[in-house]
Design a protein around this motif. Structure first.
Motif, PDB file in Angstrom:
ATOM      1  N   ARG A   1      -1.060   1.278  -4.961  1.00  0.00           N
ATOM      2  CA  ARG A   1      -0.026   0.343  -4.528  1.00  0.00           C
ATOM      3  C   ARG A   1       1.319   0.796  -5.098  1.00  0.00           C
ATOM      4  NH1 ARG A   1      -4.006  -0.693  -2.008  1.00  0.00           N
ATOM      5  NH2 ARG A   1      -5.013  -2.703  -1.758  1.00  0.00           N
TER       6      ARG A   1
ATOM      7  N   PHE B   1     -22.999  -2.418  -8.337  1.00  0.00           N
ATOM      8  CA  PHE B   1     -21.569  -2.335  -7.987  1.00  0.00           C
ATOM      9  C   PHE B   1     -20.733  -1.961  -9.213  1.00  0.00           C
ATOM     10  CE2 PHE B   1     -22.083  -5.259  -4.162  1.00  0.00           C
ATOM     11  CZ  PHE B   1     -21.644  -4.314  -3.255  1.00  0.00           C
TER      12      PHE B   1
ATOM     13  N   LEU C   1     -13.127   0.622  10.832  1.00  0.00           N
ATOM     14  CA  LEU C   1     -14.232  -0.286  10.520  1.00  0.00           C
ATOM     15  C   LEU C   1     -15.528   0.486  10.272  1.00  0.00           C
ATOM     16  CD1 LEU C   1     -13.532  -3.212  13.019  1.00  0.00           C
ATOM     17  CD2 LEU C   1     -13.150  -3.165  10.557  1.00  0.00           C
TER      18      LEU C   1
ATOM     19  N   VAL D   1     -24.093   1.746  -2.082  1.00  0.00           N
ATOM     20  CA  VAL D   1     -24.609   0.741  -3.012  1.00  0.00           C
ATOM     21  C   VAL D   1     -26.124   0.597  -2.868  1.00  0.00           C
ATOM     22  CG1 VAL D   1     -24.222  -1.388  -1.678  1.00  0.00           C
ATOM     23  CG2 VAL D   1     -24.103  -1.451  -4.134  1.00  0.00           C
TER      24      VAL D   1
ATOM     25  N   LYS E   1       0.845  -1.202   0.000  1.00  0.00           N
ATOM     26  CA  LYS E   1       0.000   0.000   0.000  1.00  0.00           C
ATOM     27  C   LYS E   1       0.883   1.257   0.000  1.00  0.00           C
ATOM     28  CE  LYS E   1      -4.384  -1.561   1.645  1.00  0.00           C
ATOM     29  NZ  LYS E   1      -5.599  -1.239   2.375  1.00  0.00           N
TER      30      LYS E   1
ATOM     31  N   MET F   1     -12.537  -7.120   3.860  1.00  0.00           N
ATOM     32  CA  MET F   1     -12.910  -8.186   4.792  1.00  0.00           C
ATOM     33  C   MET F   1     -14.423  -8.187   5.024  1.00  0.00           C
ATOM     34  SD  MET F   1      -9.924  -8.087   7.678  1.00  0.00           S
ATOM     35  CE  MET F   1     -10.192  -9.739   8.290  1.00  0.00           C
ATOM     36  N   GLY F   2     -15.082  -7.102   4.630  1.00  0.00           N
ATOM     37  CA  GLY F   2     -16.515  -6.985   4.935  1.00  0.00           C
ATOM     38  C   GLY F   2     -17.419  -7.469   3.819  1.00  0.00           C
TER      39      GLY F   2
ATOM     40  N   PRO G   1     -15.474  -4.694  -7.010  1.00  0.00           N
ATOM     41  CA  PRO G   1     -15.664  -3.560  -6.099  1.00  0.00           C
ATOM     42  C   PRO G   1     -15.002  -3.760  -4.740  1.00  0.00           C
ATOM     43  CG  PRO G   1     -17.695  -4.832  -6.341  1.00  0.00           C
ATOM     44  CD  PRO G   1     -16.743  -5.363  -7.349  1.00  0.00           C
ATOM     45  N   PHE G   2     -14.730  -5.020  -4.394  1.00  0.00           N
ATOM     46  CA  PHE G   2     -14.095  -5.301  -3.093  1.00  0.00           C
ATOM     47  C   PHE G   2     -12.602  -5.581  -3.251  1.00  0.00           C
ATOM     48  CE2 PHE G   2     -18.565  -6.560  -2.776  1.00  0.00           C
ATOM     49  CZ  PHE G   2     -18.961  -5.913  -1.610  1.00  0.00           C
TER      50      PHE G   2
ATOM     51  N   MET H   1      -7.162   2.197  -5.790  1.00  0.00           N
ATOM     52  CA  MET H   1      -6.522   2.072  -4.486  1.00  0.00           C
ATOM     53  C   MET H   1      -5.022   1.887  -4.737  1.00  0.00           C
ATOM     54  SD  MET H   1      -9.223   2.619  -3.021  1.00  0.00           S
ATOM     55  CE  MET H   1      -8.538   2.859  -1.412  1.00  0.00           C
TER      56      MET H   1
ATOM     57  N   TYR I   1      -2.037   6.034   2.419  1.00  0.00           N
ATOM     58  CA  TYR I   1      -2.460   5.382   3.673  1.00  0.00           C
ATOM     59  C   TYR I   1      -1.593   5.931   4.800  1.00  0.00           C
ATOM     60  CZ  TYR I   1      -4.732   2.157   0.459  1.00  0.00           C
ATOM     61  OH  TYR I   1      -5.510   1.616  -0.536  1.00  0.00           O
TER      62      TYR I   1
ATOM     63  N   GLU J   1     -26.164  -7.555   4.432  1.00  0.00           N
ATOM     64  CA  GLU J   1     -26.870  -6.276   4.648  1.00  0.00           C
ATOM     65  C   GLU J   1     -27.681  -5.878   3.426  1.00  0.00           C
ATOM     66  OE1 GLU J   1     -23.798  -3.680   7.429  1.00  0.00           O
ATOM     67  OE2 GLU J   1     -23.864  -3.333   5.302  1.00  0.00           O
TER      68      GLU J   1
ATOM     69  N   THR K   1     -21.440  -7.196   3.809  1.00  0.00           N
ATOM     70  CA  THR K   1     -22.123  -6.321   2.855  1.00  0.00           C
ATOM     71  C   THR K   1     -23.241  -7.070   2.137  1.00  0.00           C
ATOM     72  OG1 THR K   1     -20.052  -5.177   2.485  1.00  0.00           O
ATOM     73  CG2 THR K   1     -21.777  -4.815   0.856  1.00  0.00           C
TER      74      THR K   1
ATOM     75  N   ILE L   1      -6.211  -1.768  10.471  1.00  0.00           N
ATOM     76  CA  ILE L   1      -6.312  -2.831   9.463  1.00  0.00           C
ATOM     77  C   ILE L   1      -6.213  -2.313   8.024  1.00  0.00           C
ATOM     78  CG2 ILE L   1      -8.853  -2.758   9.717  1.00  0.00           C
ATOM     79  CD1 ILE L   1      -6.898  -5.883   8.714  1.00  0.00           C
TER      80      ILE L   1
HETATM   81  C1  HEM Z   1     -20.344  -1.821  -0.476  1.00  0.00           C
HETATM   82  C2  HEM Z   1     -19.596  -2.243   0.504  1.00  0.00           C
HETATM   83  C3  HEM Z   1     -18.095  -2.264   0.528  1.00  0.00           C
HETATM   84  C4  HEM Z   1     -17.184  -2.052  -0.461  1.00  0.00           C
HETATM   85  C5  HEM Z   1     -17.435  -1.751  -1.932  1.00  0.00           C
HETATM   86  C6  HEM Z   1     -15.871  -2.184   0.134  1.00  0.00           C
HETATM   87  C7  HEM Z   1     -14.688  -2.056  -0.556  1.00  0.00           C
HETATM   88  C8  HEM Z   1     -13.442  -2.216   0.011  1.00  0.00           C
HETATM   89  C9  HEM Z   1     -12.200  -2.065  -0.704  1.00  0.00           C
HETATM   90  C10 HEM Z   1     -12.075  -1.660  -2.166  1.00  0.00           C
HETATM   91  C11 HEM Z   1     -11.197  -2.327   0.177  1.00  0.00           C
HETATM   92  C12 HEM Z   1      -9.704  -2.259  -0.106  1.00  0.00           C
HETATM   93  C13 HEM Z   1      -9.219  -0.905   0.325  1.00  0.00           C
HETATM   94  C14 HEM Z   1      -7.778  -0.669   0.035  1.00  0.00           C
HETATM   95  O1  HEM Z   1      -7.149  -1.298  -0.774  1.00  0.00           O
HETATM   96  O2  HEM Z   1      -7.282   0.253   0.679  1.00  0.00           O
HETATM   97  C15 HEM Z   1     -11.788  -2.630   1.432  1.00  0.00           C
HETATM   98  C16 HEM Z   1     -11.090  -2.981   2.567  1.00  0.00           C
HETATM   99  C17 HEM Z   1     -11.677  -3.286   3.772  1.00  0.00           C
HETATM  100  N1  HEM Z   1     -13.020  -3.279   4.050  1.00  0.00           N
HETATM  101 FE1  HEM Z   1     -14.525  -2.957   2.751  1.00  0.00          FE
HETATM  102  N2  HEM Z   1     -16.016  -2.469   1.467  1.00  0.00           N
HETATM  103  C18 HEM Z   1     -17.357  -2.541   1.746  1.00  0.00           C
HETATM  104  C19 HEM Z   1     -17.931  -2.814   2.960  1.00  0.00           C
HETATM  105  C20 HEM Z   1     -17.259  -3.143   4.092  1.00  0.00           C
HETATM  106  C21 HEM Z   1     -17.877  -3.476   5.347  1.00  0.00           C
HETATM  107  C22 HEM Z   1     -19.384  -3.554   5.621  1.00  0.00           C
HETATM  108  C23 HEM Z   1     -16.887  -3.714   6.229  1.00  0.00           C
HETATM  109  C24 HEM Z   1     -17.065  -4.069   7.682  1.00  0.00           C
HETATM  110  C25 HEM Z   1     -16.730  -3.340   8.637  1.00  0.00           C
HETATM  111  C26 HEM Z   1     -15.622  -3.548   5.524  1.00  0.00           C
HETATM  112  C27 HEM Z   1     -14.367  -3.728   6.062  1.00  0.00           C
HETATM  113  C28 HEM Z   1     -13.181  -3.640   5.367  1.00  0.00           C
HETATM  114  C29 HEM Z   1     -11.875  -3.897   5.951  1.00  0.00           C
HETATM  115  C30 HEM Z   1     -11.604  -4.327   7.394  1.00  0.00           C
HETATM  116  C31 HEM Z   1     -10.928  -3.682   4.949  1.00  0.00           C
HETATM  117  C32 HEM Z   1      -9.413  -3.833   5.056  1.00  0.00           C
HETATM  118  C33 HEM Z   1      -9.014  -5.221   4.626  1.00  0.00           C
HETATM  119  C34 HEM Z   1      -7.521  -5.458   4.703  1.00  0.00           C
HETATM  120  O3  HEM Z   1      -6.721  -4.589   4.364  1.00  0.00           O
HETATM  121  O4  HEM Z   1      -7.150  -6.580   5.089  1.00  0.00           O
HETATM  122  N3  HEM Z   1     -15.890  -3.194   4.232  1.00  0.00           N
HETATM  123  N4  HEM Z   1     -13.159  -2.572   1.321  1.00  0.00           N
END
Ligand code: HEM
Length: 406
Positions: free
Chosen positions: A310, A298, A236, A247, A89, A376-377, A367-368, A308, A94, A384, A381, A105
């Protein structure tokens, strides 16, 4: 008088002399630097400030940054690579410090440290642990339903609960954020830290296990400071609220804009369930048309539409066959890749059927993200969004008040 025009430096005051020296120094230092950046930097063959639509899949959009809009770049940048190289990262994006931005995290950039934190939180995000929290999601869905019922009795309501927070370059964030908001943010961070520490000291208020419970268990072993504890909890909240709200709000908007899709989705929910209360996480998984509508939302309206960032590793690496020197900041620009006609036919059209037809390059929409830093979420998601969207669709009929709204 034009700022910087000829009158600007007329008086021989200390200020103006200082300005002349500064400009001279900047010219001596920066002109060669800019010349190098534009013509001789290893990234100079990529067009500056260009749009992917105009210049192609790889765009150099800052002196040391590349944006990718091709589907294959996902794996090369974010996933575990066959050559073992790790793109970490970007520590500038960050940002970390010892107080409000303590390590958590999301911003942990050292892979080994991240692996420890990830392990600590993994169970809290497992499908099993989330199902244990299902009642909480149902409770909030119920509250949303009640609020819609109450407010809609008085006239049209604004469902657009998602508020865009513009991604502002971290360097300028401090200066562009009004003082009151900055101080409010700092106060909020302090208060939430105090709250969590009080909870740790006095013990939990209920038997319910939440995300923080898992962190507290491992706190000593992993040397988690007070500030880091609060930072995890804030991260979080940020990661999980705006994203899911975006979304959901996008989903309802696109459904209202497409009455045929709306009708199909309504029929599916109302024929599979006789009442909204019956809709729980497990049952909602079977709503395949709702799932397609959500995937399409999405894609067309990604909650995190940017790249994001890197950093490429020591000794450089190759991304989609393209050599990228070490220390370059790169990412897949989510909006560009999901609106790229090479990946999706008629990319600006909301067309959930594409998720059944499978003629598009569906893997281009992530998207994730993917790989070790994937969200991790994701399970949370999906629970929900499916439960809320299905229950609300069962309870109410919606239409846009202003049909021309875009
Ligand atoms: C529409 C819903 C969501 C989308 C599109 C989404 C998207 C993302 C993306 C793109 C990242 C990577 C970020 C990065 O590279 O810096 C990320 C990381 C993360 N998200 Fe989500 N997120 C969503 C919902 C959630 C929810 C509900 C949680 C629960 C609390 C969550 C917890 C996390 C955590 C803990 C990370 C860090 C993971 C790591 O680095 O190991 N997210 N999310």
């Amino acid at each position: 008088m034009e700022f910087g025009g000829p009158c600007w430096l007329i008086h021989g005051s200390i200020t103006s002399r200082f300005a002349i020296y500064s400009i001279g120094l900047a010219t001596v230092a920066y002109v060669p630097y800019l010349t190098w950046l534009i013509w001789f930097h290893p990234l100079s063959r990529f067009p500056v400030k260009a749009l992917h639509g105009k210049y192609g899949d790889v765009v150099r959009w800052a002196p040391n940054e590349l944006s990718f809009a091709c589907a294959d770049a996902w794996k090369d940048i974010y996933d575990r690579r066959k050559d073992g190289k790790v793109l970490t990262k970007d520590p500038v994006w960050y940002r970390k410090d010892a107080t409000m931005r303590a390590e958590h995290i999301v911003n942990a950039d050292d892979p080994a440290r991240h692996a420890e934190i990830h392990k600590m939180m993994a169970y809290a995000f497992s499908a099993k642990a989330l199902l244990e929290q299902e009642d909480l999601i149902l409770q909030y869905t119920g509250q949303l339903g009640e609020a819609i019922k109450e407010q809609s009795a008085r006239g049209p309501i604004n469902l657009d609960a998602a508020i865009w927070t513009l991604p502002i370059v971290p360097y300028f964030q401090y200066w562009l954020t009004p003082k009151a908001v900055r101080e409010g943010g700092a106060r909020y961070a302090m208060e939430s830290k105090e709250d969590i520490l009080r909870g740790e000291r006095d013990g939990p208020k209920s038997d319910r296990i939440d995300f923080v419970s898992y962190i507290l268990k491992k706190r000593q072993e992993l040397n988690i400071t007070d500030s880091q504890l609060a930072a995890h909890s804030n991260a979080l909240i940020v990661a999980g609220s705006e994203t899911s709200a975006t979304v959901l709000s996008g989903l309802f908007f696109y459904l209202c804009k497409h009455p045929d899709v709306y009708a199909k989705r309504k029929k599916e929910v109302r024929s599979d369930f006789t009442s909204a209360d019956e809709i729980m996480a497990k049952g909602a998984e079977g709503l395949s048309y709702l799932t397609a509508c959500t995937n399409e939302t999405f894609r067309i309206y990604p909650p995190i539409p940017i790249a994001m960032p890197r950093v490429t590793p020591k000794g450089s690496c190759t991304i989609t066959g393209c050599f990228v020197p070490e220390g370059t900041v790169i990412g897949v620009y989510v909006w560009s890749v999901t609106h790229n006609p090479e990946n999706f036919n008629d990319p600006d059209a909301f067309h959930p059927e594409r998720w059944f037809e499978k003629s598009d390059n569906l893997d281009a929409s992530n998207p994730f993200l993917m790989g070790p830093r994937m969200c991790m979420g994701i399970n949370m998601t999906w629970i929900e969004v499916r439960v809320m969207a299905a229950q609300i669709a069962h309870m109410f009929d919606f239409e846009l008040e202003d049909k021309t709204f875009d």
